[in-house]
Scaffold this active site. Sequence first.
Site, PDB file in Angstrom:
ATOM      1  N   ASP A  54       1.647  -4.996   8.606  1.00  0.00           N
ATOM      2  CA  ASP A  54       0.482  -4.127   8.520  1.00  0.00           C
ATOM      3  C   ASP A  54      -0.752  -5.022   8.372  1.00  0.00           C
ATOM      4  OD1 ASP A  54      -1.605  -2.426   7.798  1.00  0.00           O
ATOM      5  OD2 ASP A  54      -0.275  -1.048   6.726  1.00  0.00           O
ATOM      6  N   PHE A  90       0.848  -1.188   0.000  1.00  0.00           N
ATOM      7  CA  PHE A  90       0.000   0.000   0.000  1.00  0.00           C
ATOM      8  C   PHE A  90       0.891   1.248   0.000  1.00  0.00           C
ATOM      9  CE2 PHE A  90      -2.867   3.157   1.890  1.00  0.00           C
ATOM     10  CZ  PHE A  90      -4.025   2.922   1.189  1.00  0.00           C
ATOM     11  N   TYR A 137     -11.031   1.489  10.727  1.00  0.00           N
ATOM     12  CA  TYR A 137     -12.260   1.810   9.987  1.00  0.00           C
ATOM     13  C   TYR A 137     -12.605   0.801   8.903  1.00  0.00           C
ATOM     14  CZ  TYR A 137      -8.649   4.101   7.071  1.00  0.00           C
ATOM     15  OH  TYR A 137      -7.513   4.369   6.352  1.00  0.00           O
ATOM     16  N   LYS A 138     -11.793  -0.234   8.737  1.00  0.00           N
ATOM     17  CA  LYS A 138     -12.096  -1.245   7.718  1.00  0.00           C
ATOM     18  C   LYS A 138     -12.917  -2.367   8.365  1.00  0.00           C
ATOM     19  CE  LYS A 138      -8.235   0.283   4.957  1.00  0.00           C
ATOM     20  NZ  LYS A 138      -6.790   0.224   4.754  1.00  0.00           N
ATOM     21  N   ARG A 187     -12.606  -3.975  -7.192  1.00  0.00           N
ATOM     22  CA  ARG A 187     -12.322  -4.615  -5.915  1.00  0.00           C
ATOM     23  C   ARG A 187     -13.606  -4.823  -5.120  1.00  0.00           C
ATOM     24  NH1 ARG A 187      -8.609  -2.012  -1.159  1.00  0.00           N
ATOM     25  NH2 ARG A 187     -10.357  -0.545  -1.141  1.00  0.00           N
TER      26      ARG A 187
HETATM   27  C1  LIG Z   1      -6.103   1.407   4.581  1.00  0.00           C
HETATM   28  C2  LIG Z   1      -4.639   1.210   4.757  1.00  0.00           C
HETATM   29  C3  LIG Z   1      -3.872   2.158   5.428  1.00  0.00           C
HETATM   30  C4  LIG Z   1      -4.510   3.420   5.904  1.00  0.00           C
HETATM   31  O1  LIG Z   1      -3.657   4.277   6.546  1.00  0.00           O
HETATM   32  P1  LIG Z   1      -4.247   5.586   7.246  1.00  0.00           P
HETATM   33  O2  LIG Z   1      -3.089   6.176   7.891  1.00  0.00           O
HETATM   34  O3  LIG Z   1      -5.319   5.126   8.199  1.00  0.00           O
HETATM   35  O4  LIG Z   1      -4.864   6.439   6.184  1.00  0.00           O
HETATM   36  C5  LIG Z   1      -2.528   1.889   5.626  1.00  0.00           C
HETATM   37  N1  LIG Z   1      -1.973   0.737   5.159  1.00  0.00           N
HETATM   38  C6  LIG Z   1      -2.694  -0.174   4.487  1.00  0.00           C
HETATM   39  C7  LIG Z   1      -2.055  -1.414   4.002  1.00  0.00           C
HETATM   40  C8  LIG Z   1      -4.038   0.039   4.249  1.00  0.00           C
HETATM   41  O5  LIG Z   1      -4.761  -0.843   3.576  1.00  0.00           O
END
Ligand SMILES: *Cc1c(COP(=O)(O)O)cnc(C)c1O
Length: 415
Positions: free
Chosen positions: A197, A128, A222-223, A374
């Site tokens: 992560d 990501f 939030y996911k 997705r």
């Molecule tokens: C959604 C996501 C994030 C989000 O990071 P924020 O700091 O909350 O915006 C980070 N890493 C991965 C792999 C994600 O899928």
Amino acid sequence: MTRDDALALDAADTLAPLRQQFVLPPDLIYLDGNSLGVLPRTTAARVQQVVQQEWGVDLIRSWNSAGWIDLPQRVGDKIAQLVGAGAGELVVADSTSVNLFKVLSAALSMAQADAPQRRRIVSERSNFPTDLYIAEALARERGLELVLAETGDLPARLDERCAVLVLTHVNYRSGRMHDMAALSRAASDAGALVVWDLAHSAGAVPVDLHADGADFAIGCGYKYLNGGPGAPAFVWAHPRHAERFWQPLAGWMGHAAPFDFTPGYRPAAGISRYLCGTPAVLSLAALECGVDTVLAAQAYGGMAALRRKSLALTRLFAERVQATCPGLTLVSPRADAERGSQVCLSHPEIAYPVIQALIARGVVGDFRAPDILRFGFTPLTLRYADAWDAAEQLRQVLASGEWRHSEFNQRHAVT
Ligand SMILES: *Cc1c(COP(=O)(O)O)cnc(C)c1O
């Protein structure tokens, strides 16, 4: 598989009652819980209680009387149960990006104290972007090298030059899930530390940080944890590492005694030193409601049962799409052990408008540039018939050509 078969699976689904925990708009098939989880029924009343009583009436006393000050640890202990961490080992704070900065910085300090010749952060090119940006920033700041490998080349990059391996367990774009135990062992055998992560794992797939040999972990509220838009994230350090170094954002909430107001920083014991500033009370209250919806599954077989249903849903959807939508390519792994809780398809030209047309039909997925459609499957809320119907709607969008309408071809800021 016919639609009646899917309905029969729903009738026999022992997890079906968990869906009652959520406010779900009628006639919407929501396949984006991997981007923003749905609203739990308890959240609005709980947030209202915090606003009206704890804030409005009790005011500053609520830091003690309502336990506001302990929310990062209290909600952290609940999330810990979902990821194979112990009580007192995980706290909720800040965003995933910020928490990655903290743990990667601490891991680099540890690695370099033990072996200064290790000057590489290794990650995956398809990780990501925010994870890569944070790693790049830390590499620049410390004069280190960020090495990005293709997935299959990762083990070969774990050598005497590698300080820290940073990976996302389930890839956001492909849904591919790493073997956490094998890669953690490979990193450890090479003398490197590993940061995981769990943004697309916590609440979605079983995770066992201790058993799988992780050193540090971060993840998203939030996911799949249903904490609400912008919910705070979480951070875990293995207890043998937690006190070795300061994390770099040494704010007062991570101090051993913040209300002594002493000028010198003395880090708190354990994971609490990974806090920085004042906890986001309203957001933490909402996140706790979301985490509770996942913990409620413990009465129904827990993460193992959720995983079985998630795999069955993604398998059903992927098989239907492959049988009925010949223009789309399945990007997610077919093998259950390698697939997270999502199905990703690709189309070289029309992925974006097809997703928009599908959303207009009440099937919400999302588009990930440049060519990915997705679909996230949250087993807490979704039914087998939803997976079947979503595939059928997708077939109709493609067959009708309605994705050609100009309204479906205008790019929005958030995709
Ligand atoms: C959604 C996501 C994030 C989000 O990071 P924020 O700091 O909350 O915006 C980070 N890493 C991965 C792999 C994600 O899928």
